[in-house]
Design an enzyme around this catalytic site. Sequence first.
Site, PDB file in Angstrom:
ATOM      1  N   CYS A 193       0.815  -1.223   0.000  1.00  0.00           N
ATOM      2  CA  CYS A 193       0.000   0.000   0.000  1.00  0.00           C
ATOM      3  C   CYS A 193       0.846   1.270   0.000  1.00  0.00           C
ATOM      4  O   CYS A 193       0.546   2.233  -0.714  1.00  0.00           O
ATOM      5  CB  CYS A 193      -0.969   0.001   1.175  1.00  0.00           C
ATOM      6  SG  CYS A 193      -0.231  -0.347   2.774  1.00  0.00           S
ATOM      7  N   ASP A 200      -7.579   5.631  -1.967  1.00  0.00           N
ATOM      8  CA  ASP A 200      -7.216   4.483  -1.145  1.00  0.00           C
ATOM      9  C   ASP A 200      -6.609   3.374  -2.004  1.00  0.00           C
ATOM     10  O   ASP A 200      -7.242   2.903  -2.949  1.00  0.00           O
ATOM     11  CB  ASP A 200      -8.470   3.974  -0.428  1.00  0.00           C
ATOM     12  CG  ASP A 200      -8.163   2.931   0.627  1.00  0.00           C
ATOM     13  OD1 ASP A 200      -6.989   2.512   0.726  1.00  0.00           O
ATOM     14  OD2 ASP A 200      -9.087   2.535   1.351  1.00  0.00           O
ATOM     15  N   HIS A 217      -6.010   0.340  -1.018  1.00  0.00           N
ATOM     16  CA  HIS A 217      -6.359  -0.968  -0.468  1.00  0.00           C
ATOM     17  C   HIS A 217      -7.506  -1.647  -1.223  1.00  0.00           C
ATOM     18  O   HIS A 217      -8.525  -2.027  -0.641  1.00  0.00           O
ATOM     19  CB  HIS A 217      -6.703  -0.835   1.014  1.00  0.00           C
ATOM     20  CG  HIS A 217      -5.584  -0.294   1.841  1.00  0.00           C
ATOM     21  ND1 HIS A 217      -5.461   1.049   2.154  1.00  0.00           N
ATOM     22  CD2 HIS A 217      -4.530  -0.914   2.416  1.00  0.00           C
ATOM     23  CE1 HIS A 217      -4.380   1.234   2.892  1.00  0.00           C
ATOM     24  NE2 HIS A 217      -3.791   0.060   3.068  1.00  0.00           N
TER      25      HIS A 217
END
Length: 336
Positions: free
Chosen positions: A77, A217, A219
């Site tokens: 990430c 994001d 993720h």
Amino acid sequence: MESVLSKYENQITIFVDYLEEFPDTDELVWILGKQHLLKTEKSKLLSDISARLWFTYRRKFSPIGGTGPSSDAGWGCMLRCGQMMLAQALICRHLGRDWNWEKQKEQPKEYQRILQCFLDRKDCCYSIHQMAQMGVGEGKSIGEWFGPNTVAQVLKKLALFDEWNSLAVYVSMDNTVVIEDIKKMCCVLPLSADTAGESTPDSLNASNHSDELIFLDPHTTQTFVDTEENGTIDDQTFHCLHSPQRMNILNLDPSVALGFFCKEEKDFDNWCCLVQKEILKENLRMFELVQKHPSHWPPFVPPAKPEVTTTGAEFIDSTEQLEEFDLEEEFEILSV
């Protein structure tokens, strides 16, 4: 069945359906130095956000190092965040901050070339493969999570092999940006400096009512995308077309890397003036800006590409040769 699931995994809902998620207020929203009036420019705001390159976890790419992981889910990430920050710098470098992306619209060749730099292949200069293997020189095993500092150091070193973009990446020491060192580095190397924003706002006045942060994001796990036969890249999954996420700034992890880009020396000078005017007046500031190199620090030496006869991709394929790079651990801010 797997191909069907893969098809729908990469399908992203158009952001128009999510306009109501933003509050109906008169506040200004800043996106990478560009302001939008939230009440009247929601569509324009989300279009600006969706134009940013969005890098997430991927799976089914070639194993890193030949025998390593073929997915970065769970550990990549921070590397993806570093990719997003650097990609924005390259967009500003080649296309300008006002460039915008539209779905299924033909894009400039520079855009395709920028995207190519970040594909999940070992021969792409800022790929997950290159970053993970360069991280070995920073004391990180392949498949191990990186912190912001490690990502900063890795990007600085990979940029030395990137002849097309010609970037000088400066990483500050002890949260202190040294003007003298940056100008020395950019004069020694005929490069564009990775330090301050190309379009610097006149002020940084922010609302006291909500200082929420908007973010992309990483993720989300998507399937590896490669170059097509005609040399182009299907870029639909590299742009976030659903409503971006928001968080309260008080929930931000204090371990962060801040990125700024400047194309010319005057942009950097403007950034310095803005920092002195708006940032350094605060009692609790995230970093310092000084004119001269502190006398108690080691001498500043601009980073240089190691003397090797192979390409960058081949160079960091051999982790033993990473010993030519110094291990640096006390740097905090990535100035991109």
